[in-house]
Design an enzyme around this catalytic site. Sequence first.
Site, PDB file in Angstrom:
ATOM      1  N   HIS A   1     -34.324 -13.106  20.860  1.00 36.32           N
ATOM      2  CA  HIS A   1     -34.888 -14.304  20.213  1.00 36.32           C
ATOM      3  C   HIS A   1     -35.689 -15.140  21.223  1.00 36.32           C
ATOM      4  O   HIS A   1     -36.695 -15.752  20.877  1.00 36.32           O
ATOM      5  CB  HIS A   1     -33.757 -15.137  19.605  1.00 36.32           C
ATOM      6  CG  HIS A   1     -34.240 -16.209  18.698  1.00 36.32           C
ATOM      7  ND1 HIS A   1     -34.129 -17.548  18.965  1.00 36.32           N
ATOM      8  CD2 HIS A   1     -34.882 -16.132  17.497  1.00 36.32           C
ATOM      9  CE1 HIS A   1     -34.663 -18.255  17.993  1.00 36.32           C
ATOM     10  NE2 HIS A   1     -35.113 -17.429  17.088  1.00 36.32           N
TER      11      HIS A   1
ATOM     12  N   PHE B   1     -33.777 -29.101  21.111  1.00 39.31           N
ATOM     13  CA  PHE B   1     -32.973 -27.965  21.569  1.00 39.31           C
ATOM     14  C   PHE B   1     -32.865 -28.027  23.103  1.00 39.31           C
ATOM     15  O   PHE B   1     -33.868 -28.263  23.786  1.00 39.31           O
ATOM     16  CB  PHE B   1     -33.630 -26.650  21.157  1.00 39.31           C
ATOM     17  CG  PHE B   1     -32.673 -25.489  21.010  1.00 39.31           C
ATOM     18  CD1 PHE B   1     -32.166 -24.852  22.122  1.00 39.31           C
ATOM     19  CD2 PHE B   1     -32.295 -25.043  19.752  1.00 39.31           C
ATOM     20  CE1 PHE B   1     -31.295 -23.780  21.985  1.00 39.31           C
ATOM     21  CE2 PHE B   1     -31.431 -23.973  19.607  1.00 39.31           C
ATOM     22  CZ  PHE B   1     -30.939 -23.335  20.736  1.00 39.31           C
TER      23      PHE B   1
ATOM     24  N   PHE C   1     -40.142 -23.891  19.026  1.00 39.22           N
ATOM     25  CA  PHE C   1     -40.950 -23.190  18.013  1.00 39.22           C
ATOM     26  C   PHE C   1     -41.738 -24.187  17.176  1.00 39.22           C
ATOM     27  O   PHE C   1     -42.834 -23.887  16.700  1.00 39.22           O
ATOM     28  CB  PHE C   1     -40.046 -22.351  17.119  1.00 39.22           C
ATOM     29  CG  PHE C   1     -40.772 -21.451  16.173  1.00 39.22           C
ATOM     30  CD1 PHE C   1     -41.113 -21.899  14.901  1.00 39.22           C
ATOM     31  CD2 PHE C   1     -41.122 -20.155  16.554  1.00 39.22           C
ATOM     32  CE1 PHE C   1     -41.788 -21.071  14.020  1.00 39.22           C
ATOM     33  CE2 PHE C   1     -41.793 -19.317  15.668  1.00 39.22           C
ATOM     34  CZ  PHE C   1     -42.133 -19.777  14.396  1.00 39.22           C
TER      35      PHE C   1
HETATM   36  N1  LIG Z   1     -33.132 -20.854  21.684  1.00 37.78           N
HETATM   37  C1  LIG Z   1     -33.988 -21.921  21.817  1.00 37.78           C
HETATM   38  C2  LIG Z   1     -34.666 -22.484  20.746  1.00 37.78           C
HETATM   39  N2  LIG Z   1     -34.474 -21.963  19.513  1.00 37.78           N
HETATM   40  C3  LIG Z   1     -34.835 -22.682  18.301  1.00 37.78           C
HETATM   41  C4  LIG Z   1     -36.299 -22.504  17.942  1.00 37.78           C
HETATM   42  O1  LIG Z   1     -37.128 -23.228  18.813  1.00 37.78           O
HETATM   43  C5  LIG Z   1     -36.561 -23.012  16.531  1.00 37.78           C
HETATM   44  O2  LIG Z   1     -36.225 -24.382  16.460  1.00 37.78           O
HETATM   45  C6  LIG Z   1     -35.772 -22.246  15.500  1.00 37.78           C
HETATM   46  O3  LIG Z   1     -36.047 -20.868  15.663  1.00 37.78           O
HETATM   47  C7  LIG Z   1     -36.121 -22.691  14.077  1.00 37.78           C
HETATM   48  O4  LIG Z   1     -37.495 -22.520  13.851  1.00 37.78           O
HETATM   49  N3  LIG Z   1     -35.526 -23.505  20.917  1.00 37.78           N
HETATM   50  C8  LIG Z   1     -35.741 -24.030  22.173  1.00 37.78           C
HETATM   51  O5  LIG Z   1     -36.522 -24.969  22.327  1.00 37.78           O
HETATM   52  N4  LIG Z   1     -35.098 -23.495  23.254  1.00 37.78           N
HETATM   53  C9  LIG Z   1     -34.224 -22.456  23.103  1.00 37.78           C
HETATM   54  O6  LIG Z   1     -33.628 -21.999  24.120  1.00 37.78           O
HETATM   55  C1  LIG Z   2     -34.200 -18.841  23.354  1.00 35.66           C
HETATM   56  C2  LIG Z   2     -33.229 -18.536  22.267  1.00 35.66           C
HETATM   57  O1  LIG Z   2     -33.565 -18.490  21.122  1.00 35.66           O
HETATM   58  C3  LIG Z   2     -31.866 -18.179  22.708  1.00 35.66           C
HETATM   59  O2  LIG Z   2     -31.352 -19.256  23.483  1.00 35.66           O
HETATM   60  C4  LIG Z   2     -30.958 -17.929  21.521  1.00 35.66           C
HETATM   61  O3  LIG Z   2     -29.759 -17.367  22.071  1.00 35.66           O
HETATM   62  P1  LIG Z   2     -29.280 -15.941  21.548  1.00 35.66           P
HETATM   63  O4  LIG Z   2     -30.346 -14.947  21.931  1.00 35.66           O
HETATM   64  O5  LIG Z   2     -27.979 -15.661  22.293  1.00 35.66           O
HETATM   65  O6  LIG Z   2     -29.077 -16.042  20.058  1.00 35.66           O
END
Ligand SMILES: Nc1c(NC[C@H](O)[C@H](O)[C@H](O)CO)[nH]c(=O)[nH]c1=O
Ligand SMILES: CC(=O)[C@@H](O)COP(=O)(O)O
Length: 226
Positions: free
Chosen positions: A153, A87, A122
Amino acid sequence: MASLQSQVSVKSASAARRQQLVADRLTIARPSIHAFTAPNCRVQKFEVVAERASFVSSRSACITRATYHGPVMAEPGAKFAIVVAKFNSLITKGLLEGALEVFESHGVHADNVDVAWVPGSFELPVVAKSMAKSGKYAGVVCIGAIIRGATTHYDAVVSAATSGVLGAGTDTGVPVIFGVLTTDDLEQALDRTGGKVGNKGGEAALTAVEMAGLMSKLKAEGKAAW
Ligand SMILES: Nc1c(NC[C@H](O)[C@H](O)[C@H](O)CO)[nH]c(=O)[nH]c1=O
Ligand SMILES: CC(=O)[C@@H](O)COP(=O)(O)O
């Protein structure tokens, strides 16, 4: 132990009073003196006025404290793992490059660094802990870029990644390093991926080298549980 003021007052006290103060003080101090008469400790004759200074100097001569620091160069043959999130790969690929460069310049051959890609930050902890638990690595570096979006999130991912990476280290005794950016926007992330704030991936690799060496020293002396 009497204050400095009372020691100075002893000098000006009458002879009889002085004898009494000396008796009182040595009675008070004597147990402490015995506490520091270790075999290699030379207990000086205490002159009442200078007693406190002599006591402290004598005590410092008896302390045999051990101090440990981790090295800046890795031990020969030490293996490391990097767990990196896909990500925001524009950022994480730069952080990974920074980490690989630092490992190479600090004594870790490229063949001794394994890289595991996970979907997002995550997912870093489960893989990091599993690799740490394998016993094959002196340290594990976790790399991710969590950039705030429109919802909360961000907070959930930051919290999970932070506590998960911490737990991977404390649960296994293997240094697991938090090389995860948590930023408000892309610019902040770019600044920390070889920009004006440096490369946090490289910093994480250096921390891994230092921590791995420190743990190795402690284990060699039986002073680390794992
Ligand atoms: N928004 C970001 C994420 N979101 C994805 C989560 O890490 C995870 O893969 C998902 O929720 C499924 O379990 N991950 C990042 O590394 N950076 C972000 O900005
Ligand atoms: C860190 C995140 O999960 C975030 O980038 C996801 O974006 P959003 O809050 O606009 O769904």
